[in-house]
Design an enzyme around this catalytic site. Structure first.
Site, PDB file in Angstrom:
ATOM      1  N   GLY A  71      18.216 -48.608  -3.995  1.00 49.80           N
ATOM      2  CA  GLY A  71      19.123 -47.493  -4.200  1.00 49.80           C
ATOM      3  C   GLY A  71      19.644 -47.464  -5.630  1.00 49.80           C
ATOM      4  N   GLY A 117      22.323 -48.786  -6.971  1.00 52.84           N
ATOM      5  CA  GLY A 117      22.796 -50.071  -7.465  1.00 52.84           C
ATOM      6  C   GLY A 117      21.667 -50.999  -7.833  1.00 52.84           C
ATOM      7  N   GLU A 130      29.028 -29.798   2.200  1.00 47.82           N
ATOM      8  CA  GLU A 130      27.819 -29.206   1.631  1.00 47.82           C
ATOM      9  C   GLU A 130      26.873 -28.692   2.714  1.00 47.82           C
ATOM     10  OE1 GLU A 130      27.953 -31.880  -2.469  1.00 47.82           O
ATOM     11  OE2 GLU A 130      26.901 -32.626  -0.694  1.00 47.82           O
TER      12      GLU A 130
END
Length: 431
Positions: free
Chosen positions: A19, A21, A179
Site C-alpha cells: 500500500g 506506506g 463520495e
C-alpha cells in the site's frame, strides 16, 4: 542484496504490504541503496481512495492498480514477492510466507509491516454477506456489477419493481460513504436517466466527522440538495433482504428499502496484525490495531516496525498521508538519516472529499478551507499527483473528462456486455 542459507532467504529489510506506506518505505530505502524484499498479497498497488470511482464506472480498475513490479522496476536493490505472511519468529528474525509454490522463509535485518486494515462490522459479521464494501479491487468490481445490474433491470421494470431495484443505503458518512452516495445520484441522473433513492446513514452527529463545523454542514446540505437522504446520529441495527433497520439517537426505529447496501463504516486490522501481535507481545486496541511505540517500533523489538492503518499512534487518522509519512520515517531510521528511536511526528497537510461533480470540500488547516469547484479542482490535482505512472495519470484524466465534463462512464466498459443483467444472485446481495 540477499543470499540463501539453509533454505532461508535473507534480506536487509523485509517490507510486508504494497500500500501507500509500504511503497513509501521502499522508495525511501532505495535512495540510499538499501536492499529490501517487498512481500505483497496482490501483484498490484491499489490506490484505495479512488475505489469508489471504479465501483461507479468513472475509472477502470487498472487505472488505479498498477503492477508493483512496474512501480519499483528501477530499484536495483529491491525485490518483490507475491505471498501471504503466516508466521513470524521474532527472536530469530525469520518470517514465513505462503506462495503458490508452497511456504518460504526469509530472515530479515529489519521488518516493516504495512498491511493496512479491513472492514469492521462492529460485531455483526453477518453484515459482510449482506453488504458491499470498498477495500479491494474485487470489492469495487462486485459493487460495479451490482449497480449496473439493478439499473439495467430497472429500465424495463414496472414502477414498483423499479423503485425497489433503485434503492440504495450507504452506511458510514466518512469520505468513502459521502463520495459513493454522491456518485449514486450522479449515475441515476446523468448516465442512466432514472430516479433512485439513496440514504446515507451515520452514527456520529455530522457527516465527514474529521472535517467538522462548516465543512460538514456544507457537505450534508449539498448531498441533500442532490437528493440524498442523510441520517446522522443513527445506527444500523439489522439488515435483511431488501431492508435496512436503523435506530436514531432518541431510540426510534425505522426500516429503509435497500436493494443494495454499501458498508463503509469502521475498520479493523487484518490478520497479519494479529500474527505480529502474538509474535511480539504487542498490545492491540479494540479494532485489533497494534499500539506501536512513538518511533513506530513494535513492542520491545527494535528491528520490527509497523505503519499505517494496522497501527494506532497518537490518534492519527487512518489515512494514506499518515502511512506514507510513517513509511518514510522508519526508512530514514533504517538508512541512518534519523537516529534510532526518533519519535514519529505527523504533518497534517489537510483532508479532502468529493461530494459530487464539481463539488468537494478541502481542509488545509483550521483557517484555510475550500468548498465547491475550487475544492474539487484541488482534489483533482492532489489525486492526479499521487497516481503512480504516466499512463495511469493520462488514462485517469481522459476518464474524468468523459465522466465529469461529459456524461459517460468509461469504467463500465470493463464489465462484459450484459453481465450486470445476468449476474447470478449471491449471498452478498441485499436483494
Amino acid at each position: 542484496m540477499y543470499n540463501v542459507e539453509a533454505d532461508i532467504e535473507t534480506a536487509d529489510v523485509v517490507i510486508v504490504g504494497s500500500g501507500f506506506g509500504g511503497l513509501a518505505a521502499a522508495k525511501q530505502l532505495n535512495k540510499s541503496g538499501v536492499g529490501y524484499v517487498l512481500i505483497s498479497g496482490t501483484p498490484e498497488h491499489l490506490f484505495q481512495p479512488l475505489l469508489y470511482q471504479v465501483a461507479t464506472g468513472v475509472l477502470a480498475s487498472d487505472e488505479i492498480a498498477p503492477p508493483i513490479q512496474h512501480i519499483l522496476r528501477k530499484h536495483k536493490n529491491g525485490e518483490t514477492r507475491l505471498g501471504k505472511v503466516t508466521a513470524i519468529d521474532a527472536p530469530n528474525a525469520v518470517l514465513t510466507y505462503e506462495t503458490a509454490e508452497g511456504p518460504r522463509k526469509i530472515r530479515y535485518g529489519k521488518l516493516i509491516a504495512a498491511t493496512g486494515a479491513s472492514q469492521s462490522y462492529f460485531g455483526r459479521d453477518d453484515f459482510a454477506d449482506k453488504t458491499f464494501s470498498l477495500k479491494t479491487i474485487d470489492d469495487a468490481r462486485a459493487l460495479r456489477a451490482q449497480i449496473e445490474r439493478v439499473f439495467e433491470q430497472a429500465k424495463t421494470a414496472d414502477p414498483e419493481t423499479r423503485r425497489r431495484l433503485l434503492s440504495f443505503v450507504v452506511v458510514g458518512a466518512g469520505a468513502t460513504g459521502v463520495e459513493v452516495a454522491g456518485q449514486l445520484k450522479e449515475l441515476a441522473k446523468r448516465y442512466f436517466h432514472l430516479e433512485d433513492t439513496v440514504t446515507l446513514v451515520e452514527g456520529a452527529g455530522v457527516v465527514l466527522p474529521p472535517f467538522g463545523g462548516r465543512l460538514s454542514e456544507y457537505s450534508k446540505q449539498s448531498l441533500e440538495q442532490s437528493g440524498v437522504e442523510v441520517l446522522v446520529d443513527t445506527f444500523v441495527t439489522d439488515i435483511e433482504d431488501g431492508k435496512v433497520t436503523v435506530k436514531s439517537k432518541d431510540g426510534v426505529e425505522r426500516g429503509i428499502a435497500a436493494e443494495t447496501v454499501v458498508w463503509s463504516a469502521g475498520v479493523q486490522a487484518g490478520g497479519f496484525a494479529q500474527v505480529l501481535a502474538e509474535a511480539t507481545g504487542c498490545e492491540t486496541d479494540r479494532a485489533g490495531r497494534l499500539l506501536i511505540n512513538p518511533d513506530c517500533t513494535v513492542g520491545g523489538h527494535a528491528d520490527i516496525f509497523a505503519i499505517g492503518d494496522m497501527t494506532f499512534l497518537n490518534g492519527y487518522p487512518g489515512q494514506s498521508p499518515v502511512a506514507m509519512q510513517e513509511g518514510r520515517h522508519v526508512a530514514d531510521i533504517i538508512r541512518g538519516k534519523k537516529a534510532a528511536a526518533t519519535p514519529f511526528q505527523y504533518w497534517d497537510k489537510g483532508s479532502m472529499a468529493v461530494i459530487n461533480r464539481f463539488n468537494a470540500v478541502t481542509k488545509i488547516n483550521d483557517k484555510v478551507k475550500f468548498t465547491g469547484f475550487v475544492a474539487w479542482l484541488t482534489w483533482l490535482a492532489v489525486h492526479l499527483f499521487y497516481l503512480v505512472g504516466f499512463r495511469n495519470r493520462f488514462a485517469a484524466v481522459l476518464s474524468w473528462l468523459v465522466a465529469f465534463i461529459g456524461s459517460g462512464r468509461p469504467g463500465f466498459n470493463e464489465v462484459e456486455k450484459g453481465s450486470a443483467a445476468t449476474a447470478p444472485e449471491r449471498d452478498r446481495l441485499a436483494a
